[in-house]
Design a protein around this motif. Structure first.
Motif, PDB file in Angstrom:
ATOM      1  N   ALA A 199     113.593 -34.179 -57.309  1.00 21.42           N
ATOM      2  CA  ALA A 199     112.487 -33.511 -56.607  1.00 21.42           C
ATOM      3  C   ALA A 199     111.228 -33.463 -57.468  1.00 21.42           C
ATOM      4  N   GLN A 200     111.402 -33.368 -58.786  1.00 22.55           N
ATOM      5  CA  GLN A 200     110.267 -33.268 -59.694  1.00 22.55           C
ATOM      6  C   GLN A 200     109.784 -34.628 -60.197  1.00 22.55           C
ATOM      7  N   GLY A 201     110.390 -35.701 -59.692  1.00 19.14           N
ATOM      8  CA  GLY A 201     109.983 -37.041 -60.111  1.00 19.14           C
ATOM      9  C   GLY A 201     110.410 -37.389 -61.522  1.00 19.14           C
ATOM     10  N   GLU A 249     121.515 -21.048 -40.718  1.00 20.03           N
ATOM     11  CA  GLU A 249     120.330 -21.907 -40.598  1.00 20.03           C
ATOM     12  C   GLU A 249     120.761 -23.362 -40.394  1.00 20.03           C
ATOM     13  N   ALA A 250     121.826 -23.764 -41.083  1.00 25.17           N
ATOM     14  CA  ALA A 250     122.332 -25.128 -40.921  1.00 25.17           C
ATOM     15  C   ALA A 250     122.869 -25.353 -39.512  1.00 25.17           C
ATOM     16  N   LEU A 251     123.640 -24.401 -38.989  1.00 23.89           N
ATOM     17  CA  LEU A 251     124.216 -24.555 -37.653  1.00 23.89           C
ATOM     18  C   LEU A 251     123.146 -24.788 -36.596  1.00 23.89           C
ATOM     19  N   ALA A 252     121.997 -24.171 -36.804  1.00 26.35           N
ATOM     20  CA  ALA A 252     120.911 -24.329 -35.822  1.00 26.35           C
ATOM     21  C   ALA A 252     120.374 -25.756 -35.786  1.00 26.35           C
ATOM     22  N   LEU A 253     120.598 -26.516 -36.879  1.00 19.81           N
ATOM     23  CA  LEU A 253     120.119 -27.903 -36.933  1.00 19.81           C
ATOM     24  C   LEU A 253     121.102 -28.880 -36.294  1.00 19.81           C
ATOM     25  N   TYR A 254     122.312 -28.401 -35.996  1.00 16.49           N
ATOM     26  CA  TYR A 254     123.357 -29.253 -35.419  1.00 16.49           C
ATOM     27  C   TYR A 254     123.770 -28.635 -34.086  1.00 16.49           C
ATOM     28  N   PRO A 255     123.244 -29.112 -32.971  1.00 16.87           N
ATOM     29  CA  PRO A 255     123.480 -28.469 -31.668  1.00 16.87           C
ATOM     30  C   PRO A 255     124.961 -28.463 -31.297  1.00 16.87           C
ATOM     31  N   PRO A 256     125.393 -27.416 -30.600  1.00 15.34           N
ATOM     32  CA  PRO A 256     126.796 -27.321 -30.176  1.00 15.34           C
ATOM     33  C   PRO A 256     127.185 -28.528 -29.327  1.00 15.34           C
ATOM     34  N   PRO A 257     128.461 -28.882 -29.324  1.00 20.44           N
ATOM     35  CA  PRO A 257     128.906 -30.051 -28.549  1.00 20.44           C
ATOM     36  C   PRO A 257     128.753 -29.831 -27.054  1.00 20.44           C
ATOM     37  N   THR A 293     125.560 -38.161 -47.296  1.00 21.57           N
ATOM     38  CA  THR A 293     124.721 -38.956 -46.406  1.00 21.57           C
ATOM     39  C   THR A 293     123.248 -38.548 -46.453  1.00 21.57           C
ATOM     40  N   CYS A 294     122.900 -37.675 -47.406  1.00 21.25           N
ATOM     41  CA  CYS A 294     121.490 -37.282 -47.546  1.00 21.25           C
ATOM     42  C   CYS A 294     120.917 -37.539 -48.940  1.00 21.25           C
ATOM     43  N   MET A 295     121.756 -37.527 -49.973  1.00 21.45           N
ATOM     44  CA  MET A 295     121.229 -37.758 -51.314  1.00 21.45           C
ATOM     45  C   MET A 295     120.604 -39.147 -51.438  1.00 21.45           C
ATOM     46  N   ASP A 296     121.194 -40.146 -50.767  1.00 24.64           N
ATOM     47  CA  ASP A 296     120.618 -41.491 -50.829  1.00 24.64           C
ATOM     48  C   ASP A 296     119.216 -41.510 -50.209  1.00 24.64           C
ATOM     49  N   TRP A 297     119.080 -40.870 -49.043  1.00 24.27           N
ATOM     50  CA  TRP A 297     117.764 -40.802 -48.395  1.00 24.27           C
ATOM     51  C   TRP A 297     116.771 -40.054 -49.289  1.00 24.27           C
ATOM     52  N   PHE A 298     117.204 -38.966 -49.886  1.00 26.41           N
ATOM     53  CA  PHE A 298     116.326 -38.138 -50.704  1.00 26.41           C
ATOM     54  C   PHE A 298     115.795 -38.914 -51.914  1.00 26.41           C
ATOM     55  N   LEU A 299     116.684 -39.618 -52.620  1.00 29.51           N
ATOM     56  CA  LEU A 299     116.235 -40.386 -53.779  1.00 29.51           C
ATOM     57  C   LEU A 299     115.326 -41.535 -53.348  1.00 29.51           C
ATOM     58  N   ALA A 300     115.658 -42.207 -52.241  1.00 24.98           N
ATOM     59  CA  ALA A 300     114.798 -43.283 -51.748  1.00 24.98           C
ATOM     60  C   ALA A 300     113.411 -42.743 -51.396  1.00 24.98           C
ATOM     61  N   ASP A 327     114.860 -38.908 -36.301  1.00 21.48           N
ATOM     62  CA  ASP A 327     114.144 -37.698 -36.730  1.00 21.48           C
ATOM     63  C   ASP A 327     115.107 -36.572 -37.102  1.00 21.48           C
ATOM     64  N   ALA A 328     116.222 -36.451 -36.353  1.00 22.64           N
ATOM     65  CA  ALA A 328     117.167 -35.371 -36.626  1.00 22.64           C
ATOM     66  C   ALA A 328     117.789 -35.528 -38.010  1.00 22.64           C
ATOM     67  N   HIS A 329     118.128 -36.760 -38.384  1.00 22.09           N
ATOM     68  CA  HIS A 329     118.735 -36.989 -39.702  1.00 22.09           C
ATOM     69  C   HIS A 329     117.751 -36.634 -40.807  1.00 22.09           C
ATOM     70  N   VAL A 330     116.506 -37.034 -40.653  1.00 26.93           N
ATOM     71  CA  VAL A 330     115.490 -36.734 -41.668  1.00 26.93           C
ATOM     72  C   VAL A 330     115.301 -35.224 -41.791  1.00 26.93           C
ATOM     73  N   GLU A 331     115.233 -34.521 -40.655  1.00 29.05           N
ATOM     74  CA  GLU A 331     115.046 -33.073 -40.686  1.00 29.05           C
ATOM     75  C   GLU A 331     116.208 -32.391 -41.410  1.00 29.05           C
ATOM     76  N   ARG A 332     117.424 -32.850 -41.133  1.00 31.35           N
ATOM     77  CA  ARG A 332     118.590 -32.233 -41.767  1.00 31.35           C
ATOM     78  C   ARG A 332     118.638 -32.529 -43.262  1.00 31.35           C
ATOM     79  N   CYS A 333     118.258 -33.735 -43.638  1.00 26.74           N
ATOM     80  CA  CYS A 333     118.256 -34.066 -45.064  1.00 26.74           C
ATOM     81  C   CYS A 333     117.186 -33.273 -45.807  1.00 26.74           C
ATOM     82  N   LEU A 334     116.051 -33.065 -45.183  1.00 22.44           N
ATOM     83  CA  LEU A 334     115.027 -32.218 -45.797  1.00 22.44           C
ATOM     84  C   LEU A 334     115.566 -30.816 -46.041  1.00 22.44           C
ATOM     85  N   PHE A 335     116.370 -30.332 -45.102  1.00 20.93           N
ATOM     86  CA  PHE A 335     116.971 -29.011 -45.259  1.00 20.93           C
ATOM     87  C   PHE A 335     117.972 -28.993 -46.421  1.00 20.93           C
TER      88      PHE A 335
END
Length: 576
Positions: free
Chosen positions: A335-337, A388-396, A421-428, A556-564
């Motif tokens: 995060a700090q480069g 807060e996490a549950l709110a990002l993943y809608p119920p089935p 599945t998010c650390m790779d996106w974050f580092l990229a 967009d949903a994947h990016v939003e969740r990875c940001l979280f």
């Protein structure tokens, strides 16, 4: 995490490496040596006889293998629980050292669970695969294994070098579990903490000094790893907070998995447990460490086996000052480069989370279970963060277009996103912001058929990609089997190997891709990834396409969740 799904950094990984710009490019030429055992590489201080027999037993193949080559002193006795110590590489007076048999792999490092007679402490060894006709001065890119879960025997680079006769492959063993990551105040302060990561760096430094003799180019090395190996790639990129030059130019992180990292209190509790089972006093620390260094192998095995799986793993060693390998948690450094500006490819398996969700579909049928079962792995996550996490993943829902069809699907995606599945996106993303040009992303969407047969509900589960990258490998604690490919599996394997070696060699997966393979676009311009998928036999026969792989934009949903999940206050709880 290793191929057993719950072991963290208890096995080996695969790596390709590129030399740092400051590498010594001078070469000393030593006399050519011969041996009835096979081709000989003379390094001046040692000489190794290799093996050109193919895996199917045919003599004089296109690949020469050299195995079990030491890259550091054996970490035994007084060197147990210390940073790797350099070999004496003083050349023989006449330049003709005794030829050593290097036709086979050396012993693996001790595993967890540990067994006396399976693996060894004297395991700081590496392996080299080179084209049989490659020689010093060819300056071939160095690509290889050494950071993948398991042992180096289970992840041979033979098919990579067979397919691409313009590369040299290297794999290395490094200390695992208690031998590799014991953490005490004095070990962390002295620069002996994170010994396993320091082993990896020592092996890469050996490559810098010696790979020219095998026909490799120390200025063109790339590292790659799966799971705990993917974590190793991240940690090597972020090592020393990015303040030192690195002995590689590119890295590939696959299903990056680690954490939660232990704090000082937890490390102290682990140390007390380890000393107890080794039959040593727990204090004072100096006495305890002295006892552990003289303890029998059986005592060490007992201590390893009575340590919670994954608990003894990389830790922040800021107390070492300028010699701190991990001056902070990797997520904070990223995060700090504070990381090396090297090329990066990152990705994961589509259903990584199903391996780590904590249960089968029948165990996750309510929202209450979704809010508890997956988080047993992450005890530091607060209830507020979980909500807060549950709110990002809608119920089935059974409605058309619903993202999740069951609570199991919902929980599994969440379990994967925490890190795998998010650390790779974050580092990229952070690489892109730092101005790094060669950045790529992928998703692996073809299941390992052996693991799929055992657990059909897991789909494209964790480690599915390495089945295709390493000849159908399947492992269980240092024992490996290889399953022959069918025609569509072989096509995906060859396609993927070409992408991987192309990136390692040139900085782009597309430059040397197989004819007919889709172009793999960079991460930044289209903000997307390559999805690698096996073609059906019918599709392959009808279209002539080797695979069903295609490039797609990130949702967009994947990016939003990875940001979280990569948010500072959240990573402070997951301790990644």
């Amino acid at each position: 995490m290793n191929i057993l799904a719950h072991l963290l950094l208890t096995t080996l990984l695969s790596t390709t490496a590129l030399a740092s710009p400051s590498s010594n490019n001078t070469t000393t030429h030593y006399p050519a040596l011969t041996s009835p055992l096979g081709p000989v590489i003379n390094l001046g201080y040692a000489a190794y006889a290799g093996n050109t027999t193919t895996p199917t037993g045919e003599a004089n193949g296109t690949v020469a293998f050299f195995g079990g080559i030491p890259y550091a002193q054996p970490p035994v006795g007084e060197l147990r629980f210390r940073a790797p110590q350099p070999l004496d590489e003083t050349p023989a007076s006449d330049g003709k050292p005794q030829v050593v048999d290097a036709r086979n792999f050396g012993p693996a490092c001790l595993q967890q669970p540990a067994v006396v007679g399976v693996g060894s402490e004297d395991c700081l060894l590496l392996n080299v695969w080179k084209p049989s006709n490659a020689s010093e001065g060819d300056n071939l890119p160095v690509v290889g294994g050494g950071f993948y879960a398991g042992t180096t025997q289970g992840f041979p680079l033979y098919p990579w070098v067979t397919q691409d006769q313009q590369i040299v492959g290297v794999s290395m063993g490094y200390r695992l579990s208690v031998p590799g990551f014991l953490a005490t105040p004095s070990l962390l302060a002295s620069g002996d903490g994170n010994a396993g990561l320091r082993d990896q760096r020592a092996a890469l430094d050996w490559v810098q000094r010696n790979i020219r003799s095998f026909g490799g180019d120390p200025q063109n090395v790339a590292i790659a790893g799966e799971s705990a190996g993917g974590a190793s790639v991240v940690m090597q990129i972020a090592a020393y907070g990015g303040q030192r030059e690195v002995p590689f130019r590119r890295g590939t992180g696959q299903s990056i998995g680690f954490g939660p990292m232990m704090n000082d209190t937890q490390n102290a509790e682990l140390f007390a447990n380890i000393t107890q089972w080794a039959g040593c006093p727990s204090s004072p620390e100096s006495t305890a460490l002295a006892c552990l260094r003289t303890a029998s192998l059986g005592a060490l095995v007992s201590a390893i086996n009575h340590t919670p799986l994954g608990a003894v793993s990389p830790t922040v060693d800021a107390a070492a000052g300028a010699d701190a390998f991990l001056p902070d948690r990797p997520s904070r450094l990223i995060a700090q480069g504070k990381f090396a500006s090297v090329g990066f490819t990152g990705g994961h398996c589509s259903n990584d989370g199903r391996t780590f969700v904590g249960g089968a579909p029948e165990d996750l049928q309510t929202e209450e279970e979704v809010a508890s079962v997956p988080f047993k792995r992450w005890p530091g996550v607060t209830n507020e963060t979980i909500q807060e996490a549950l709110a990002l993943y809608p119920p089935p829902s059974n409605a058309s277009g619903a993202e999740f069809s069951s609570e199991y699907d919902r929980a599994s995606i969440m379990a994967g996103d925490v890190i795998f599945t998010c650390m790779d996106w974050f580092l990229a993303e952070q690489m892109m912001r730092k101005g790094v040009q060669d950045v790529y992303a992928f998703q692996w969407n073809a299941p390992d058929p052996v693991l799929l047969k055992a657990a059909p509900y897991e789909g494209t589960m964790h480690t599915s990609d390495i089945y295709f990258l390493f000849e159908g490998t399947s492992a269980d604690n240092a024992g490996f089997t290889f399953t022959p490919f069918n025609s569509t599996e072989l096509a995906l394997s060859q396609t993927a190997i070409a992408y991987w070696t192309s990136f390692a060699s040139t900085g782009s997966p597309s430059t040397l891709r197989l004819p007919g393979s889709p172009e793999w676009l960079a991460f930044a311009p289209g903000y997307g990834r390559m999805v690698l998928t096996e073609a059906t036999t019918a599709t392959a026969n009808a279209t002539g396409a080797g695979t069903a792989s295609a490039w797609e934009a990130f949702g967009d949903a994947h990016v939003e969740r990875c940001l979280f999940w990569m948010r500072e206050d959240v990573t402070a709880q997951t301790a990644v």
